[in-house]
Design an enzyme around this catalytic site. Structure first.
Site, PDB file in Angstrom:
ATOM      1  N   SER A 157      20.960 -36.581 -24.141  1.00 39.05           N
ATOM      2  CA  SER A 157      21.761 -36.706 -25.347  1.00 39.05           C
ATOM      3  C   SER A 157      21.217 -37.844 -26.224  1.00 39.05           C
ATOM      4  O   SER A 157      20.032 -37.850 -26.556  1.00 39.05           O
ATOM      5  CB  SER A 157      23.232 -36.922 -24.969  1.00 39.05           C
ATOM      6  N   ARG A 227      37.992 -39.716 -28.429  1.00 36.62           N
ATOM      7  CA  ARG A 227      37.460 -39.198 -27.167  1.00 36.62           C
ATOM      8  C   ARG A 227      37.871 -37.749 -26.950  1.00 36.62           C
ATOM      9  O   ARG A 227      37.082 -36.942 -26.444  1.00 36.62           O
ATOM     10  CB  ARG A 227      37.951 -40.065 -26.013  1.00 36.62           C
ATOM     11  N   ASP A 323      25.139 -25.334 -24.134  1.00 38.02           N
ATOM     12  CA  ASP A 323      25.314 -26.586 -24.883  1.00 38.02           C
ATOM     13  C   ASP A 323      25.328 -26.259 -26.368  1.00 38.02           C
ATOM     14  O   ASP A 323      24.303 -25.893 -26.936  1.00 38.02           O
ATOM     15  CB  ASP A 323      24.166 -27.542 -24.538  1.00 38.02           C
ATOM     16  N   HIS A 356      27.380 -29.300 -23.021  1.00 34.22           N
ATOM     17  CA  HIS A 356      26.548 -30.494 -23.184  1.00 34.22           C
ATOM     18  C   HIS A 356      26.601 -31.386 -21.952  1.00 34.22           C
ATOM     19  O   HIS A 356      25.610 -32.042 -21.608  1.00 34.22           O
ATOM     20  CB  HIS A 356      27.001 -31.264 -24.420  1.00 34.22           C
ATOM     21  N   ASP A 357      27.718 -31.411 -21.273  1.00 38.19           N
ATOM     22  CA  ASP A 357      27.854 -32.234 -20.072  1.00 38.19           C
ATOM     23  C   ASP A 357      26.964 -31.770 -18.928  1.00 38.19           C
ATOM     24  O   ASP A 357      26.903 -32.443 -17.886  1.00 38.19           O
ATOM     25  CB  ASP A 357      29.311 -32.249 -19.604  1.00 38.19           C
TER      26      ASP A 357
END
Length: 379
Positions: A157, A227, A323, A356-357
């Site tokens: 990232s 968040r 992602d 994405h994680d």
């Protein structure tokens, strides 16, 4: 957890602090007269200092990437699945350095640090930073550690952007770049997500223009919302559907606006509340702006291949099929530019449901591809 640590762990680790008294000129036109970087190391530096690997962290990351600070720690470092004996970044071979970036809130000099000129926390007066600024500060840490050339620089990232920038700014100091789930610049959509998150913080009444520490408060609601927005973008629709679906917290709807009714609502609130208790709001603003500003090809009229014409590193670029924050197409932009510049690059697009994680989750093909590349690095 048990006091017996896993055999493939780097074990107990102790953070170290490097203080720099030489002014660091920043892209914004300001400078820091002195600053500190907190970091950890894993493995042993060999006699020729040829086996060093730098880990660059993402937005909410920090220096504690592997191992444990105490045998009773509930969890190891954030990338422990990838760093350690026999793991992709094998500490039987490599000397690994992981730091908290300048502007962070985990021990390096940042907005929550005391400004020596005022005796108060920097707060919003801390300079705006760029990826290039981080790379320059990391280069000074490398000098301090006696590392002239990194065997590899690895990041996911925002960390991948730093790894890429290292090869541009210091081409003779990087032999391999492992850039995971990243992009050569943010899309308009990504900048928009960051702006929504920043506005959540900036409009929190407890933010006080960034001087909330002076007021003895924290903009927890703004951080929580930031968040929550960010976390949605880190997950795929499929993974959220599989994990939560439309499951309810209880067996009925309450028909109001205040109850936490769906499991996914409960999860997001938990993530937001946990994050708001450990992260600094000004650091969040800094990190997202550094993401927004990153565009190394801008100096060459948007031509990324021209930007990379002088680099000497070999590259491993990895992306993940689901992602959508940094999609595979963004990784292929880097691959295409490197190929156009006639550089050595391998590319692995990994089938993963985790969005994405996925760069944080040790799925078999990811670990195999990662390890295969790292194992071929000559030290």
């Amino acid at each position: 957890m048990s006091t017996v640590l896993p055999e493939d762990s780097v074990g107990l680790v102790t953070p170290q602090i490097a203080r720099f008294d030489e002014p660091l000129a920043l892209a914004c036109g300001r400078s820091l007269a002195a600053y500190e970087l907190i970091y950890e190391t894993y493995g042993e530096l060999n006699a020729s200092a040829s086996n060093a690997v730098l880990i660059c962290h993402a937005l909410s990351g920090h220096h504690h990437a592997a191992g444990y600070h105490a045998a009773t720690d509930r969890k190891p470092g954030w990338w422990d699945s990838c760093i350690g004996p026999g793991k992709p970044i094998d500490t039987n071979r490599f000397f690994v350095v992981s730091l908290n970036n300048l502007g962070g809130c985990n021990g390096s000099t940042g907005p929550s640090s005391v400004n020596p000129a005022t005796g108060k926390p920097y707060g919003a007066d801390f300079p705006v930073l760029t990826v290039e600024d981080w790379v320059h500060s990391q280069a000074r840490l490398a000098d301090r550690l006696g590392i002239q050339t990194w065997a590899a620089i690895v990041g996911g990232s925002l960390g991948g952007m730093q790894a890429l920038q290292w090869t541009i700014t210091y081409p003779d100091r990087v032999r391999h770049c492992v850039d995971i789930a990243s992009a050569p610049k943010l899309s308009a959509q990504n900048i928009a997500f960051n702006e929504v998150a920043r506005q959540a913080i900036l409009t929190d009444p407890e933010f006080h223009g960034g001087s909330f520490q002076d007021q003895g408060v924290t903009p927890k609601r703004g951080l929580m919302l930031a968040r929550m927005v960010g976390h949605i973008t880190y997950l795929s629709d499929d993974s959220m559907g599989e994990k939560f679906g439309r499951e309810l917290k209880s067996d009925k709807l309450n028909y109001d606006f205040h109850s936490v009714e769906f499991q996914v609502e409960s999860y997001l609130r938990y993530q937001g509340e946990e994050f708001s208790g450990r992260f600094d709001a000004n650091t969040y603003l800094l990190m997202t702006k550094a993401l927004d500003y990153y565009d190394p090809a801008a100096a060459h009229g948007g031509d990324l291949a021209a930007t990379l014409a002088h680099v000497t590193a070999d590259y491993c670029i990895m992306s993940f099929t689901t992602d959508w924050r940094f999609s595979p197409a963004r990784s292929r932009e880097i691959v295409d530019a490197l190929m156009a510049a006639r550089k050595n690059v391998c590319y692995l697009d990994i089938d993963s449901p985790y969005g994405h994680d996925a760069f944080l989750i040790p799925t078999p093909r990811y670990m195999q591809g990662f390890a295969n590349y790292m194992n071929r690095i000559v030290i």
